[in-house]
Design a protein around this motif. Structure first.
Motif, PDB file in Angstrom:
ATOM      1  N   GLY A  43       0.818  -1.223  -0.071  1.00 25.51           N
ATOM      2  CA  GLY A  43      -0.135   0.107  -0.146  1.00 25.51           C
ATOM      3  C   GLY A  43       0.898   1.251   0.132  1.00 25.51           C
ATOM      4  N   SER A  44       1.962   1.356  -0.895  1.00 25.24           N
ATOM      5  CA  SER A  44       2.870   2.459  -1.013  1.00 25.24           C
ATOM      6  C   SER A  44       2.116   3.538  -1.174  1.00 25.24           C
ATOM      7  N   THR A  45       2.496   4.915  -0.650  1.00 28.35           N
ATOM      8  CA  THR A  45       1.762   6.022  -0.925  1.00 28.35           C
ATOM      9  C   THR A  45       2.646   6.828  -1.606  1.00 28.35           C
ATOM     10  N   ASP A  46       4.076   6.595  -2.013  1.00 31.55           N
ATOM     11  CA  ASP A  46       5.104   7.355  -2.735  1.00 31.55           C
ATOM     12  C   ASP A  46       5.209   6.819  -4.195  1.00 31.55           C
ATOM     13  N   ASP A  47       6.261   6.920  -4.639  1.00 31.85           N
ATOM     14  CA  ASP A  47       6.353   6.626  -6.073  1.00 31.85           C
ATOM     15  C   ASP A  47       7.021   5.259  -6.282  1.00 31.85           C
ATOM     16  N   THR A  48       6.902   4.518  -5.074  1.00 33.73           N
ATOM     17  CA  THR A  48       7.423   2.901  -5.430  1.00 33.73           C
ATOM     18  C   THR A  48       6.758   2.285  -6.472  1.00 33.73           C
ATOM     19  N   LEU A  49       5.417   2.224  -6.757  1.00 35.57           N
ATOM     20  CA  LEU A  49       5.029   1.578  -7.780  1.00 35.57           C
ATOM     21  C   LEU A  49       5.298   2.229  -9.130  1.00 35.57           C
ATOM     22  N   LEU A  50       5.317   3.519  -9.306  1.00 40.00           N
ATOM     23  CA  LEU A  50       5.805   3.881 -10.673  1.00 40.00           C
ATOM     24  C   LEU A  50       7.165   3.546 -11.034  1.00 40.00           C
ATOM     25  N   LYS A  51       8.030   3.809  -9.813  1.00 43.28           N
ATOM     26  CA  LYS A  51       9.552   3.201 -10.229  1.00 43.28           C
ATOM     27  C   LYS A  51       9.604   1.809 -10.536  1.00 43.28           C
ATOM     28  N   LEU A  52       8.677   0.931 -10.141  1.00 41.54           N
ATOM     29  CA  LEU A  52       8.725  -0.539 -10.339  1.00 41.54           C
ATOM     30  C   LEU A  52       8.499  -0.793 -11.861  1.00 41.54           C
ATOM     31  N   GLN A  53       7.841   0.203 -12.480  1.00 46.83           N
ATOM     32  CA  GLN A  53       7.288   0.033 -13.993  1.00 46.83           C
ATOM     33  C   GLN A  53       8.615  -0.094 -14.883  1.00 46.83           C
ATOM     34  N   ALA A  54       9.864   0.327 -14.207  1.00 43.45           N
ATOM     35  CA  ALA A  54      11.113   0.411 -15.129  1.00 43.45           C
ATOM     36  C   ALA A  54      11.611  -1.023 -15.223  1.00 43.45           C
ATOM     37  N   PHE A  55      11.065  -2.012 -14.322  1.00 48.43           N
ATOM     38  CA  PHE A  55      11.890  -3.285 -14.278  1.00 48.43           C
ATOM     39  C   PHE A  55      10.960  -4.674 -14.494  1.00 48.43           C
ATOM     40  N   PRO A  56      11.613  -5.773 -14.872  1.00 50.44           N
ATOM     41  CA  PRO A  56      10.943  -6.751 -15.111  1.00 50.44           C
ATOM     42  C   PRO A  56      10.410  -7.729 -13.923  1.00 50.44           C
ATOM     43  N   VAL A  57       9.713  -7.064 -13.132  1.00 48.38           N
ATOM     44  CA  VAL A  57       9.312  -7.718 -11.956  1.00 48.38           C
ATOM     45  C   VAL A  57       7.875  -7.812 -11.904  1.00 48.38           C
ATOM     46  N   LYS A  58       7.446  -8.981 -11.110  1.00 53.19           N
ATOM     47  CA  LYS A  58       5.897  -9.106 -11.046  1.00 53.19           C
ATOM     48  C   LYS A  58       5.492  -8.540  -9.875  1.00 53.19           C
ATOM     49  N   VAL A  59       4.488  -7.416  -9.968  1.00 49.34           N
ATOM     50  CA  VAL A  59       4.068  -6.777  -8.788  1.00 49.34           C
ATOM     51  C   VAL A  59       2.614  -7.161  -8.508  1.00 49.34           C
ATOM     52  N   ILE A  60       2.517  -7.445  -7.203  1.00 45.74           N
ATOM     53  CA  ILE A  60       1.297  -7.748  -6.371  1.00 45.74           C
ATOM     54  C   ILE A  60       0.975  -6.913  -5.285  1.00 45.74           C
TER      55      ILE A  60
END
Length: 223
Positions: A35-52
């Motif tokens: 439940g991050s409220t900063d830019d964590t999810l945005l920055k994860l988009q640059a990497f080949p990770v599976k985000v749940i």
């Protein structure tokens, strides 16, 4: 590989850059956001990770990630912890051992002598007791994770509780090449205060104080 995150935007790009260079596309990385409220999810988009997504809480996030990741070997890696350069050959040695789980030695990322002493004591404590913490990048066979039914859903000490159960199966496999983890907790609240608090919390946990009460003590003292 499972990485629980919550508001890690400040350092997530740097650590994931190094991680993927190290893994060389041979590992699946599942990032579990609480439940991050900063830019964590945005920055994860640059990497080949599976985000749940998961409810916040390391136990819940790590269980969710373990159920989502494929493969028979699971590594739990904190977002502020960096694996050693020889991670891949070390995991290969573990796979061919008879051990069911293990952990790395740890090195805090502050070069001052006091932090080197703290790191040494953490490593010796884990070697003697067989009890480890999440900062030490726990790894285990899926068979054991299933057998132990994962992490107990408690707000604090989930890693200690899990390794207390795991050591009844086998002692942990020790990798002395250290992971490098952030010293921010010790710096923010003072190294001596933090060490004494963590010792007190572990002792209280072993004497039956509830994780809920420990959670209130820990975060109340950390403000």
């Amino acid at each position: 590989m499972v990485m629980p995150v919550l508001n890690e935007a400040a350092g997530i790009e740097r650590n994931l850059d190094r991680l993927f260079h190290l893994l060389n596309d041979q590992w699946q990385v599942v990032v579990v956001d609480g439940g991050s409220t900063d830019d964590t999810l945005l920055k994860l988009q640059a990497f080949p990770v599976k985000v749940i997504s998961s409810q916040a809480g390391r136990a819940r996030q790590m269980n969710a990630g373990a159920n989502s990741v494929s493969g028979e070997l699971i590594v739990f890696l904190h977002a502020d912890t960096q694996l050693p350069d020889d991670f891949m050959p070390q995991m290969n040695k573990f796979i061919h051992s008879r051990c069911m789980w293990g952990r790395f030695d740890v090195e805090l990322d502050d070069p001052r002598w006091l932090f080197k002493i703290i790191s040494w004591f953490i490593n010796q404590r884990s070697w003697i007791t067989g009890v480890c913490t999440g900062d030490q990048a726990l790894f285990l066979r899926r068979e054991l994770f299933t057998r132990l039914k994962g992490y107990v859903d408690i707000p604090l000490m989930e890693d200690v509780e899990f390794t207390l159960r795991a050591r009844k199966v086998t002692r942990p496999y020790r990798i002395t090449a250290p992971v490098l983890t952030s010293a921010r907790r010790w710096i923010r609240h003072g190294p001596v205060k933090t060490v004494l608090l963590m010792w007190w919390l572990r002792l209280a946990f072993r004497f039956g104080v509830s994780p809920q009460r420990l959670h209130s003590w820990y975060y109340g003292s950390s403000r």
